[in-house]
Design an enzyme around this catalytic site. Structure first.
Site, PDB file in Angstrom:
ATOM      1  CG  ASP A 131     -19.845 -13.010   8.737  1.00  0.00           C
ATOM      2  OD1 ASP A 131     -19.003 -12.142   9.037  1.00  0.00           O
ATOM      3  OD2 ASP A 131     -20.829 -12.781   8.006  1.00  0.00           O
ATOM      4  CG  ASP A 135     -21.295  -6.871   9.622  1.00  0.00           C
ATOM      5  OD1 ASP A 135     -22.158  -6.322  10.311  1.00  0.00           O
ATOM      6  OD2 ASP A 135     -20.104  -6.519   9.586  1.00  0.00           O
TER       7      ASP A 135
END
Ligand code: XBP
Ligand code: MG
Length: 230
Positions: free
Chosen positions: A8, A10
């Site tokens: 991922d 963020d």
């Protein structure tokens, strides 16, 4: 070691939310004359709504703006926010979380493919990923523009696996949040969660491992991620 590790962006590769996205949202509200300002605590609660446009629309509706107008304003404000945060991402001033660079280097040295699955917009995520992971090619990057349904829906992870040509049992996901974990688990991936200030209290049921840092108390390694494979 796994064949691929899907990260991922963020909150995972970098702490982008509090001093990054949040500031860009507030600047965009000001540019459009929208009377909204998201402080640090309130923004943390809004993070359960994934997708910047959806986050703005939900907050406007909560404050009594009618559905259609809320969607309309959100789309315009979010376009400005995307442009502002893309400039920030390109500036190269957002550092990776401590320990991320060492883990990525260890994975690459063992021939593990690095990939990315974010449901943020490509306009900012692509330059940010290049700054965080370096110029070497990665296996694939899935962006919010590539899917119809954002995390916690598993579509982004399923698409990443399809592009990598791998079954879920050969890859590990690395996430920072409850919605991200649910997206990865929904695609069948063993998932390491490395929490941050905003996600420490999320429901992380189903994670293969939960840590608060990539480098403390000891650095995460490729071997460690390999041990999480089903
Ligand atoms: C990140 C998000 C994104 C960003 C903003 O969640 O929810 O909406 O906050 O990006 P995750 P956009 O880490 O689970 O991908 O404004 O481009 O949506
Ligand atoms: Mg995240």
């Amino acid at each position: 070691a796994p064949s691929a590790v899907v990260f991922d962006v963020d909150g995972t590769l970098a702490d982008t939310e509090r001093d990054g996205h949040r500031v860009a949202f507030n600047r965009a509200f000001a540019e459009h004359g929208v009377d909204l300002h998201w402080d640090e605590d309130y923004y943390g609660r809004l993070l359960t709504i994934t997708g910047g446009r959806q986050r703005i629309a939900a907050d406007l509706r909560r404050r009594g703006v009618a559905g259609e107008e809320a969607d309309d304003v959100a789309a315009r404000v979010h376009a400005t926010k995307t442009r502002l945060f893309a400039a920030h991402a390109r500036s190269g001033t957002l550092p990776p979380r401590p320990g991320v660079a060492a883990l990525v280097e260890d994975l690459r040295s063992r021939g593990v493919t690095i990939a990315v699955a974010t449901t943020g917009r490509r306009e900012w995520a692509e330059p940010l990923i290049r700054n965080l992971l370096g110029p070497e090619p990665i296996g694939t990057a899935v962006y919010g523009d590539d899917v119809d349904r954002l995390k916690p829906d598993p579509q982004a992870y399923k698409l990443a696996l399809r592009r990598l040509g791998l079954p879920p049992c050969m890859a590990v996901a690395v996430e920072d949040s409850g919605p991200g974990l649910r997206a990865a688990r929904g695609a069948g991936l063993a998932t390491l969660v490395v929490t941050n200030d905003y996600t420490r209290d999320h429901d992380l049921t189903g994670a293969a491992m939960v840590r608060e840092s990539f480098d403390r108390p000891s650095p995460l390694t490729a071997a460690c991620l390999g041990s999480l494979l089903c």
